[in-house]
Design an enzyme around this catalytic site. Structure first.
Site, PDB file in Angstrom:
ATOM      1  N   LYS A 280      14.542  -3.253  -5.317  1.00  0.00           N
ATOM      2  CA  LYS A 280      13.979  -3.485  -6.789  1.00  0.00           C
ATOM      3  C   LYS A 280      14.966  -2.956  -7.644  1.00  0.00           C
ATOM      4  CE  LYS A 280       9.562  -4.076  -8.884  1.00  0.00           C
ATOM      5  NZ  LYS A 280       8.024  -4.029  -8.862  1.00  0.00           N
ATOM      6  N   GLU A 367      -8.436  -7.372  -4.917  1.00  0.00           N
ATOM      7  CA  GLU A 367      -9.467  -7.335  -5.884  1.00  0.00           C
ATOM      8  C   GLU A 367     -10.903  -7.359  -5.544  1.00  0.00           C
ATOM      9  OE1 GLU A 367      -5.829  -8.583  -8.045  1.00  0.00           O
ATOM     10  OE2 GLU A 367      -6.880  -9.298  -6.272  1.00  0.00           O
ATOM     11  N   ARG A 395     -10.776 -12.764 -10.107  1.00  0.00           N
ATOM     12  CA  ARG A 395     -10.483 -12.872  -8.634  1.00  0.00           C
ATOM     13  C   ARG A 395     -11.844 -12.482  -7.842  1.00  0.00           C
ATOM     14  NH1 ARG A 395      -4.408 -12.276  -6.996  1.00  0.00           N
ATOM     15  NH2 ARG A 395      -4.773 -14.391  -5.884  1.00  0.00           N
TER      16      ARG A 395
END
Length: 634
Positions: A280, A367, A395
């Site tokens: 990244k 979640e 969610r």
């Protein structure tokens, strides 16, 4: 190469390795420069430059379908499909979206701003392809962090069971928004270091192929030997057990390794998973050195140094204020346990994590699990603080309804990024939570007018033992108001009058209060005295104050930075109807029945006519209507 002249990815077919490496370098420079002005998800995109180039070289988009999970790493894809000349408008009002978008390009096959959805969608596309007897590749690209989402695991299970032809690219950068957590992450860690397994497996397969066929016994013995080797070197090869052909891990920045592996993957029948290791932020040192997620998504920054451009703000960041107050209270109350679904950085929870490592849980991108875990804690007399973005709370709707609200458990839900969030656009606007929480029995919802009231609401939520309680707070910073030293508990369902006025009442809360006060000042100059009420408790409402306003026949304007359908204003209308105030004049202002795209929040509010000027006009219209009705009755 002039990236602005790229119209389609077909040009990649003819480029050699040296040319591809030069293109990758130019794309990185382009992204670093453009995102320094607009902000954006610079870290994820710098990590997938070579991978994206090689995918477009080896496949034929849009015939072959690319599904970018989460979508924030699709900037390189956008450049290669002819949108480089729009990057000056990235995430700006009416500009280029920061995520894949169907209306932008035929190459954008799937829209998403939330993780873990690509595999399920890919299964649907592959099923449609097979039903229609078409020939094309379906290629979802999913991050290692997204695999902690239950939906991704459900899809992997189904794809493997059906033996669906699909090439899944696992982009493993060892880090999502925050460092990954969980047993699955450990599996990937073992796979990353299992190069000897791949080498030994290939040598064994080669040896077996050279032995003359001696019947099924030898073949079955060979398979058992291979399996034994697999478990000896890599403890539990997760994906092969699910029915996938596993290829990798490979260096996601090595064009030759990518080409060889993708060629192999295209020949595999059934589902194949290509495990790609990327870095990244590759190519930009500030982003490469980031270990906590600051460079996942940024605002503008100074390209030369990587220093973030600070905005001109007065008060503390809302996320920091709420988290810091919870941290303070946690020192006094051992019941408080903090849970986050992979957002310790975004919700500024690092202080809590540091002070209370045994009372802090980052559950990963999960979640639903986070919500029900909070419910489980509450059954044991703990006080869970579930810190979650509004857009991600969607969610966990069923878990909040079924596992928290129904048994009336004392869970404190901190709804971060409530209201319009701006640049991330329609997938992230936190404007639906009032509507989907307000209809739940036992639920309390509140939002402060400023940061001082916000800290008192934290205290209120932790002391509250009447069931679930949600505290909404916006993205951005507070107003810079003085802060009380001592925290206090607010009476549940209590509103406060911020400005007296005999002619009409404005009922609002949170971020729209300054706008309402500005409108009231303007109306006063025109001889109209308007009452402004801080309706800080969205549920339950202040029934005593509502009875007083409605009995006096004062016209009411409700204002909310949330959807109107099922929102706060709807609650006021329901109250008036249920208590026989049939002739009351009530108008509502808020988010209309549409998805709100990306852009500066002030620009978005102006476009949907949620402004001080519109407030003044609405009040005049209400008073005019009252006058007309009154004259008819005379």
């Amino acid at each position: 190469m002039d990236l602005n002249k790229i119209s389609s990815p077909s040009f990649l077919k003819n480029l050699n390795k040296r040319q591809l490496e030069q293109l990758a370098k130019e794309i990185r420079s382009f992204l670093i420069e453009k995102c320094s002005v607009t902000g954006g998800h610079i870290g994820p995109n710098l990590g997938v430059v070579e991978l994206t180039i090689m995918l477009h070289k080896m496949f034929d988009s849009p015939k072959d379908k690319f599904l970018w999970d989460v979508g924030h790493q699709a900037y390189v894809h956008k450049i290669l499909t002819g949108r480089a000349n729009q990057f000056d408008t990235l995430r700006q009002f009416k500009g280029l979206c920061g995520f894949p978008k169907l209306v932008e390009s035929e190459h954008d096959e799937w829209e998403t701003g939330h993780s873990s959805t690509s595999l399920s969608a890919a299964m649907g596309m592959a099923a449609a392809r097979d039903i229609k007897k078409e020939k094309n590749y379906v290629v979802p690209i999913i991050g290692d962090g997204a695999l902690t989402g239950g939906m991704a695991l459900e899809a992997l299970n189904h794809i493997g069971h059906e033996k669906t032809n699909m090439i899944v690219i696992l982009n493993d950068n060892e880090m999502s928004i925050a460092p990954n957590v969980g047993a699955l992450h450990s599996v990937l860690g073992r796979l990353r270091t299992a190069k000897e397994y791949s080498k030994a497996k290939e040598e064994l397969e080669s040896l077996i192929n050279k032995i003359p066929v001696l019947g099924g016994k030898l073949a079955s013995t060979a398979e058992r030997v291979k399996d034994s080797l697999k478990y000896l070197v890599v403890s539990g090869v997760f994906f092969e057990e699910l029915g996938f052909k596993y290829l990798g891990p490979i260096d996601g920045h090595d064009f030759e390794a990518l080409e060889t592996t993708l060629l192999h993957a295209k020949k595999v029948k059934g589902p194949v998973l290509v495990h790609v290791i990327t870095k990244k932020g590759k190519g930009y040192k500030p982003a490469e050195d980031d270990t906590i997620g600051n460079w996942h998504g940024t605002g503008p920054y100074k390209m030369e140094t990587g220093a973030f451009v600070k905005s001109d703000t007065k008060g503390p960041a809302w996320s920091s204020l709420i988290a810091e107050t919870v941290r303070k209270v946690s020192h006094e109350d051992e019941r408080v346990v903090t849970i986050t679904p992979a957002m310790p950085v975004g919700s500024k929870l690092q202080g809590i994590q540091q002070d209370f490592p045994h009372r802090f849980f980052d559950v990963g991108i999960a979640e639903q699990h986070a919500a029900t875990m909070a419910a489980g804690l509450a059954t044991q007399k703990m006080k869970p603080f579930l810190a979650i973005y509004s857009t991600f709370l969607q969610r966990a709707y069923d878990q909040v309804l079924h596992d928290i609200a129904r048994p009336n458990l004392n869970v404190f839900i901190g709804i971060d990024r409530a209201g319009l969030v701006g640049a991330d656009g329609e997938t992230h606007q936190g404007v639906f939570d009032i509507a989907f929480l307000r209809h739940m029995p036992n639920m309390t919802i509140m939002m402060p007018k400023d940061e001082n009231e916000g800290q008192h609401m934290v205290k209120t939520a932790i002391e509250y033992d009447g069931g679930p309680i949600a505290l909404r707070y916006p993205r951005g910073n507070g107003l810079g108001v003085p802060m009380d030293d001592e925290l206090k508990v607010l009476p549940i369902g209590s509103w406060e009058v911020l400005r007296e006025g005999k002619d009409a009442s404005i009922l609002t809360f949170g971020t729209t209060i300054p706008m309402a006060m500005e409108a009231a000042e303007a109306l006063a100059l025109q001889g109209v005295e308007v009452e402004v009420v801080n309706a800080r408790f969205i549920k339950p409402m202040d029934e005593e104050m509502l009875h007083r306003i409605l009995t006096n026949r004062k016209p009411i304007l409700t204002i909310e930075e949330a959807v109107l359908q099922g929102g706060f204003g709807s609650g006021v209308l329901e109250f008036a109807h249920d208590h026989g105030y049939q002739n009351s004049l009530i108008d509502r202002m808020g988010i209309p029945d549409q998805f709100i795209e990306h852009g500066n929040v002030d620009q978005l509010l102006e476009e949907i006519h949620v402004t001080a000027e519109e407030t003044v006009a609405r009040i005049h219209a209400l008073l005019q209507h009252k006058q007309q009705v009154g004259s008819k009755l005379q």
